[in-house]
Design a protein around this motif. Structure first.
Motif, PDB file in Angstrom:
ATOM      1  N   TYR A  59       0.968  -1.071   0.011  1.00  0.00           N
ATOM      2  CA  TYR A  59      -0.038   0.020  -0.157  1.00  0.00           C
ATOM      3  C   TYR A  59       0.940   1.143   0.104  1.00  0.00           C
ATOM      4  O   TYR A  59       0.611   2.290  -0.531  1.00  0.00           O
ATOM      5  CB  TYR A  59      -0.869  -0.130   1.011  1.00  0.00           C
ATOM      6  CG  TYR A  59      -1.981  -0.909   0.990  1.00  0.00           C
ATOM      7  CD1 TYR A  59      -3.061  -0.987  -0.080  1.00  0.00           C
ATOM      8  CD2 TYR A  59      -2.609  -1.867   1.920  1.00  0.00           C
ATOM      9  CE1 TYR A  59      -3.861  -1.929  -0.321  1.00  0.00           C
ATOM     10  CE2 TYR A  59      -3.502  -2.927   1.937  1.00  0.00           C
ATOM     11  CZ  TYR A  59      -4.249  -2.600   0.742  1.00  0.00           C
ATOM     12  OH  TYR A  59      -5.350  -3.718   0.646  1.00  0.00           O
ATOM     13  N   LYS A  62       1.860   1.827  -3.603  1.00  0.00           N
ATOM     14  CA  LYS A  62       0.456   2.087  -4.335  1.00  0.00           C
ATOM     15  C   LYS A  62       0.238   3.606  -3.953  1.00  0.00           C
ATOM     16  O   LYS A  62      -0.089   4.747  -4.873  1.00  0.00           O
ATOM     17  CB  LYS A  62      -0.469   1.501  -4.033  1.00  0.00           C
ATOM     18  CG  LYS A  62      -0.419  -0.007  -4.733  1.00  0.00           C
ATOM     19  CD  LYS A  62      -1.979  -0.503  -4.267  1.00  0.00           C
ATOM     20  CE  LYS A  62      -2.947  -0.047  -5.111  1.00  0.00           C
ATOM     21  NZ  LYS A  62      -4.375  -0.914  -4.988  1.00  0.00           N
ATOM     22  N   GLU A  74      -8.649  11.103  -2.244  1.00  0.00           N
ATOM     23  CA  GLU A  74      -8.272  10.376  -3.441  1.00  0.00           C
ATOM     24  C   GLU A  74      -7.786   8.853  -3.316  1.00  0.00           C
ATOM     25  O   GLU A  74      -7.678   8.143  -4.207  1.00  0.00           O
ATOM     26  CB  GLU A  74      -7.241  11.372  -4.219  1.00  0.00           C
ATOM     27  CG  GLU A  74      -8.192  12.492  -4.830  1.00  0.00           C
ATOM     28  CD  GLU A  74      -7.092  13.457  -5.654  1.00  0.00           C
ATOM     29  OE1 GLU A  74      -6.542  12.773  -6.676  1.00  0.00           O
ATOM     30  OE2 GLU A  74      -6.838  14.503  -4.998  1.00  0.00           O
ATOM     31  N   LEU A  76      -9.048   6.897  -1.612  1.00  0.00           N
ATOM     32  CA  LEU A  76     -10.437   5.900  -2.060  1.00  0.00           C
ATOM     33  C   LEU A  76     -10.769   5.948  -3.215  1.00  0.00           C
ATOM     34  O   LEU A  76     -10.950   4.925  -3.975  1.00  0.00           O
ATOM     35  CB  LEU A  76     -11.405   6.382  -1.042  1.00  0.00           C
ATOM     36  CG  LEU A  76     -11.361   5.822   0.398  1.00  0.00           C
ATOM     37  CD1 LEU A  76     -12.516   6.546   1.185  1.00  0.00           C
ATOM     38  CD2 LEU A  76     -11.366   4.706   0.583  1.00  0.00           C
ATOM     39  N   THR A  77     -11.037   7.370  -3.929  1.00  0.00           N
ATOM     40  CA  THR A  77     -11.455   7.311  -5.245  1.00  0.00           C
ATOM     41  C   THR A  77     -10.491   6.835  -6.397  1.00  0.00           C
ATOM     42  O   THR A  77     -10.943   6.082  -7.502  1.00  0.00           O
ATOM     43  CB  THR A  77     -11.851   8.795  -5.634  1.00  0.00           C
ATOM     44  OG1 THR A  77     -10.649   9.583  -5.409  1.00  0.00           O
ATOM     45  CG2 THR A  77     -12.723   9.036  -4.695  1.00  0.00           C
ATOM     46  N   LYS A  78      -9.393   6.920  -6.052  1.00  0.00           N
ATOM     47  CA  LYS A  78      -8.263   6.324  -6.883  1.00  0.00           C
ATOM     48  C   LYS A  78      -8.256   4.893  -6.778  1.00  0.00           C
ATOM     49  O   LYS A  78      -7.286   4.092  -7.614  1.00  0.00           O
ATOM     50  CB  LYS A  78      -6.859   7.000  -6.858  1.00  0.00           C
ATOM     51  CG  LYS A  78      -6.934   8.427  -7.707  1.00  0.00           C
ATOM     52  CD  LYS A  78      -5.634   8.790  -7.381  1.00  0.00           C
ATOM     53  CE  LYS A  78      -5.515  10.439  -8.265  1.00  0.00           C
ATOM     54  NZ  LYS A  78      -3.939  10.859  -8.101  1.00  0.00           N
ATOM     55  N   GLU A  79      -8.863   4.208  -5.803  1.00  0.00           N
ATOM     56  CA  GLU A  79      -8.770   2.800  -5.225  1.00  0.00           C
ATOM     57  C   GLU A  79      -7.353   2.425  -4.834  1.00  0.00           C
ATOM     58  O   GLU A  79      -7.018   1.435  -5.194  1.00  0.00           O
ATOM     59  CB  GLU A  79      -9.253   1.992  -6.637  1.00  0.00           C
ATOM     60  CG  GLU A  79     -10.798   2.213  -6.569  1.00  0.00           C
ATOM     61  CD  GLU A  79     -11.284   1.261  -7.517  1.00  0.00           C
ATOM     62  OE1 GLU A  79     -10.552   0.370  -8.275  1.00  0.00           O
ATOM     63  OE2 GLU A  79     -12.456   1.319  -7.903  1.00  0.00           O
ATOM     64  N   PRO A  82      -8.325   0.226   0.403  1.00  0.00           N
ATOM     65  CA  PRO A  82      -9.641  -0.164   0.805  1.00  0.00           C
ATOM     66  C   PRO A  82     -10.164   0.768   2.067  1.00  0.00           C
ATOM     67  O   PRO A  82      -9.436   1.366   2.752  1.00  0.00           O
ATOM     68  CB  PRO A  82      -9.535  -1.667   1.274  1.00  0.00           C
ATOM     69  CG  PRO A  82      -8.057  -1.496   1.449  1.00  0.00           C
ATOM     70  CD  PRO A  82      -7.110  -0.787   0.797  1.00  0.00           C
ATOM     71  N   GLU A  83     -11.515   0.978   2.021  1.00  0.00           N
ATOM     72  CA  GLU A  83     -12.113   1.821   2.866  1.00  0.00           C
ATOM     73  C   GLU A  83     -11.684   1.556   4.333  1.00  0.00           C
ATOM     74  O   GLU A  83     -11.791   2.395   5.268  1.00  0.00           O
ATOM     75  CB  GLU A  83     -13.470   1.657   2.741  1.00  0.00           C
ATOM     76  CG  GLU A  83     -14.637   2.775   3.423  1.00  0.00           C
ATOM     77  CD  GLU A  83     -15.958   3.010   2.897  1.00  0.00           C
ATOM     78  OE1 GLU A  83     -16.797   3.481   3.573  1.00  0.00           O
ATOM     79  OE2 GLU A  83     -16.428   2.523   1.814  1.00  0.00           O
ATOM     80  N   TYR A  86      -8.429   3.091   5.103  1.00  0.00           N
ATOM     81  CA  TYR A  86      -8.405   4.456   5.071  1.00  0.00           C
ATOM     82  C   TYR A  86      -9.290   5.015   6.185  1.00  0.00           C
ATOM     83  O   TYR A  86      -8.699   6.095   6.788  1.00  0.00           O
ATOM     84  CB  TYR A  86      -9.256   4.928   3.700  1.00  0.00           C
ATOM     85  CG  TYR A  86      -9.558   6.444   3.594  1.00  0.00           C
ATOM     86  CD1 TYR A  86      -8.182   7.218   3.281  1.00  0.00           C
ATOM     87  CD2 TYR A  86     -10.642   6.902   3.945  1.00  0.00           C
ATOM     88  CE1 TYR A  86      -8.443   8.521   3.138  1.00  0.00           C
ATOM     89  CE2 TYR A  86     -10.562   8.357   4.114  1.00  0.00           C
ATOM     90  CZ  TYR A  86      -9.695   9.222   3.393  1.00  0.00           C
ATOM     91  OH  TYR A  86      -9.996  10.640   3.498  1.00  0.00           O
TER      92      TYR A  86
END
Length: 98
Positions: A59, A62, A74, A76-79, A82-83, A86
């Motif tokens: 992670y 990433k 972002e 989350l939105t860019k995956e 994981p929620e 986050y």
């Protein structure tokens, strides 16, 4: 009946003993992100990112590869994350722009 235990340190009473241990251990342990410290996801090194709860090598890489971020959401939105991960660390993240 409740029993209380007292722990005695060998260095109690010796001036500067606590400070000596803190300085000696400072270089051995990786830098940790405290609960009240904010970490900029646009500038943080992989080792600092890995100090966050739930963030390992995968992670952290990433996050670095997905830079720059305008908002911490972002991740989350860019995956990128994981929620559930986050949600644990979002209060310690910022996305400062240079």
């Amino acid at each position: 009946m409740r029993m209380e235990h007292r722990v005695r340190s060998r260095s109690v009473g010796r001036p500067g003993a606590v400070e000596e241990r803190m300085v000696a251990g400072a270089s051995e342990t990786p830098a940790r992100v405290g609960r009240n410290m904010l970490l900029d996801i646009n500038r943080a090194e992989i080792s600092r990112l890995k100090s966050l709860t739930g963030i390992g090598e995968h992670y952290a890489k990433k996050i670095v590869e997905g830079r720059p971020y305008h908002h911490r959401e972002e991740l989350l939105t860019k995956e990128i994350l994981p929620e559930y991960i986050y949600g644990r660390i979002m209060d310690r993240l910022v996305a400062n722009q240079s």
